[in-house]
Design a protein around this motif. Structure first.
Motif, PDB file in Angstrom:
ATOM      1  N   LEU A 107       0.813  -1.212   0.000  1.00  0.00           N
ATOM      2  CA  LEU A 107       0.000   0.000   0.000  1.00  0.00           C
ATOM      3  C   LEU A 107       0.852   1.269   0.000  1.00  0.00           C
TER       4      LEU A 107
ATOM      5  N   ALA B 268      -8.365  -6.522  -0.333  1.00  0.00           N
ATOM      6  CA  ALA B 268      -9.391  -5.623  -0.870  1.00  0.00           C
ATOM      7  C   ALA B 268      -8.808  -4.730  -1.953  1.00  0.00           C
ATOM      8  N   TYR B 269      -7.579  -4.284  -1.730  1.00  0.00           N
ATOM      9  CA  TYR B 269      -6.935  -3.409  -2.716  1.00  0.00           C
ATOM     10  C   TYR B 269      -6.713  -4.135  -4.040  1.00  0.00           C
TER      11      TYR B 269
ATOM     12  N   GLU C 214       1.319   1.933  -3.577  1.00  0.00           N
ATOM     13  CA  GLU C 214       0.066   2.237  -4.261  1.00  0.00           C
ATOM     14  C   GLU C 214      -0.518   3.585  -3.864  1.00  0.00           C
ATOM     15  N   SER C 215       0.268   4.390  -3.180  1.00  0.00           N
ATOM     16  CA  SER C 215      -0.203   5.702  -2.746  1.00  0.00           C
ATOM     17  C   SER C 215       0.644   6.804  -3.373  1.00  0.00           C
TER      18      SER C 215
ATOM     19  N   PHE D 261      -9.732 -10.763   4.121  1.00  0.00           N
ATOM     20  CA  PHE D 261     -10.294  -9.516   3.604  1.00  0.00           C
ATOM     21  C   PHE D 261     -10.415  -8.479   4.713  1.00  0.00           C
ATOM     22  N   ILE D 262     -10.806  -8.929   5.912  1.00  0.00           N
ATOM     23  CA  ILE D 262     -11.031  -8.017   7.034  1.00  0.00           C
ATOM     24  C   ILE D 262      -9.726  -7.573   7.670  1.00  0.00           C
ATOM     25  N   SER D 263      -8.783  -8.494   7.790  1.00  0.00           N
ATOM     26  CA  SER D 263      -7.574  -8.214   8.578  1.00  0.00           C
ATOM     27  C   SER D 263      -6.521  -7.408   7.829  1.00  0.00           C
ATOM     28  N   SER D 264      -6.609  -7.349   6.510  1.00  0.00           N
ATOM     29  CA  SER D 264      -5.603  -6.616   5.733  1.00  0.00           C
ATOM     30  C   SER D 264      -6.265  -5.894   4.576  1.00  0.00           C
ATOM     31  N   ASN D 265      -5.820  -4.654   4.319  1.00  0.00           N
ATOM     32  CA  ASN D 265      -6.344  -3.907   3.179  1.00  0.00           C
ATOM     33  C   ASN D 265      -5.808  -4.415   1.847  1.00  0.00           C
ATOM     34  N   GLU D 266      -4.786  -5.264   1.886  1.00  0.00           N
ATOM     35  CA  GLU D 266      -4.132  -5.671   0.650  1.00  0.00           C
ATOM     36  C   GLU D 266      -5.046  -6.510  -0.246  1.00  0.00           C
TER      37      GLU D 266
ATOM     38  N   TRP E  37      -8.259   5.765  -4.074  1.00  0.00           N
ATOM     39  CA  TRP E  37      -7.067   5.116  -3.508  1.00  0.00           C
ATOM     40  C   TRP E  37      -6.517   4.049  -4.442  1.00  0.00           C
TER      41      TRP E  37
END
Length: 373
Positions: free
Chosen positions: A28, A338-339, A31-32, A331-336, A198
């Motif tokens: 991430l 979902a990203y 990716e920002s 999916f819940i524990s890491s934004n990766e 994002w």
């Protein structure tokens, strides 16, 4: 054998340390805004990746570049998407290699590791994907440009803006495309914030605005009449479809790799995902080989479009399948997760959209000439 082994070995052949260095940077963070992968790629000589050795470049072929973009995207989606635009512009320039000023520019790119941003097609609803909304005025000194390109990858890091514009044909029969090259410090050229989501925020896809930008004759290159496919514009389009498809396939490959490393689901379920992405990659490699053999016919162009849309639909299936195997806790524990799920689906937003070009392809398959919308 390891998943993505061939792609990462190809990347190591040209940029030996890039994969390892990207692997150490949090996803991430790359990716920002302020993506550290973009200066890293420059530092390692990436801008010269496809430039031939006689221009001091690394000389990667289209097939090798397809593999490299998939490998890079599996680590940094934004870097792959941003550099795709640079490589496609270089591919177009290589079609004009007999022009000494183009040779000089290519040597500058390799010697100074310069980035080219691409002011070409935009995916605007109801507008031809080949159209430009940069206004052009011809003068005795060259061209005066007004307008903007948004989004434009590498908007902050670019050294030159390359853009397509429409100019009157020398024959007076039709308009022609021209390629203009604008140095980043040119008066009237300004980078403005544009990208607000994002997803792929590290690709620097902001707006480049032009206000009375003067382009001298030596930085203007004719591409040919608008309805002609047999020119350097065609090569840029072919490279774009293949490299952007490989890049997004690399993003979904990152999800598939996670299912393999974490042994999520059954072996059969994991192999179904792998077979889908490897089948899509084989199609891209086959199409890339055809282009390398010099085939840039209408038939090849349409074949590559069909391949791109097939990859697009493969990504739709595999992203959901991989995310389901990884499970709700991942999916819940890491934004990766979902990203990657969101980023991989963005291939559908790159021109030409399937819906916009479907009528032209439909007519072509019944024997009519290919006319791009």
């Amino acid at each position: 054998m390891h998943f993505l082994e061939q792609e990462r070995l190809t990347l190591a052949q040209f940029l030996p340390t890039l994969d390892a260095q990207l692997e150490r940077i949090p996803l991430l963070k790359m990716e920002s805004q302020g993506n550290p992968a973009i200066p890293l790629f420059r530092e390692l000589g990436g801008p010269g990746l496809i430039i031939p050795s006689y221009c001091n470049g690394l000389g990667a072929t289209l097939l090798q570049t397809v593999r490299i973009q998939r490998a890079i995207a599996s680590r940094s989606p934004s870097l792959a998407v941003a550099t795709t635009m640079h490589h496609c512009t270089v591919a177009g320039l290589l079609e004009s290699i007999t022009d000494s000023s183009v040779v000089d520019l290519l040597k500058q790119i390799t010697q100074k590791n310069l980035y080219l941003s691409s002011g070409f097609a935009e995916g605007r609803t109801g507008v031809s994907f080949l159209s430009s909304h940069i206004n052009v005025k011809q003068t005795s000194d060259g061209l005066v440009l007004n307008g903007s390109k948004k989004p434009c990858s590498l908007a902050k890091s670019m050294d030159f803006l390359t853009a397509s514009v429409l100019i009157p044909s020398a024959t007076g029969k039709a308009q022609e495309f021209a390629l203009v090259i604008i140095p980043s410090g040119t008066p009237g050229l300004e980078c403005r914030p544009f990208w607000n989501t994002w997803v792929l925020g590290g690709a620097e896809s902001d707006e480049l605005a032009l206000c009375d930008v003067i382009v001298p004759e030596e930085l203007i290159f004719n591409l040919g009449e608008v309805d002609a496919l047999g020119n350097l514009l065609t090569k840029g389009l072919l490279w774009f479809q293949l490299l952007i498809s490989a890049s997004y396939l690399g993003i979904v490959s990152a999800l598939v790799e996670r299912t393999l490393l974490k042994e999520k689901g059954s072996p059969t379920e994991r192999m179904l995902l792998v077979s889908e992405v490897e089948g899509a990659m084989a199609a891209l490699e086959s199409a890339a080989y055809s282009v390398m053999q010099g085939d840039i016919s209408d038939a090849t162009f349409t074949r590559i479009l069909f391949t791109r849309y097939a990859v697009q639909h493969t990504i739709e299936r595999v992203t959901m399948g991989a995310a389901e195997l990884l499970g709700g806790m991942a999916f819940i524990s890491s934004n990766e997760v979902a990203y990657l799920l969101a980023a991989a689906r963005a291939l559908a937003f790159h021109p030409p959209s399937q819906s916009s070009i479907a009528p032209a392809l439909d007519k072509y398959l019944t024997g009519k000439p290919l006319v791009l919308p």
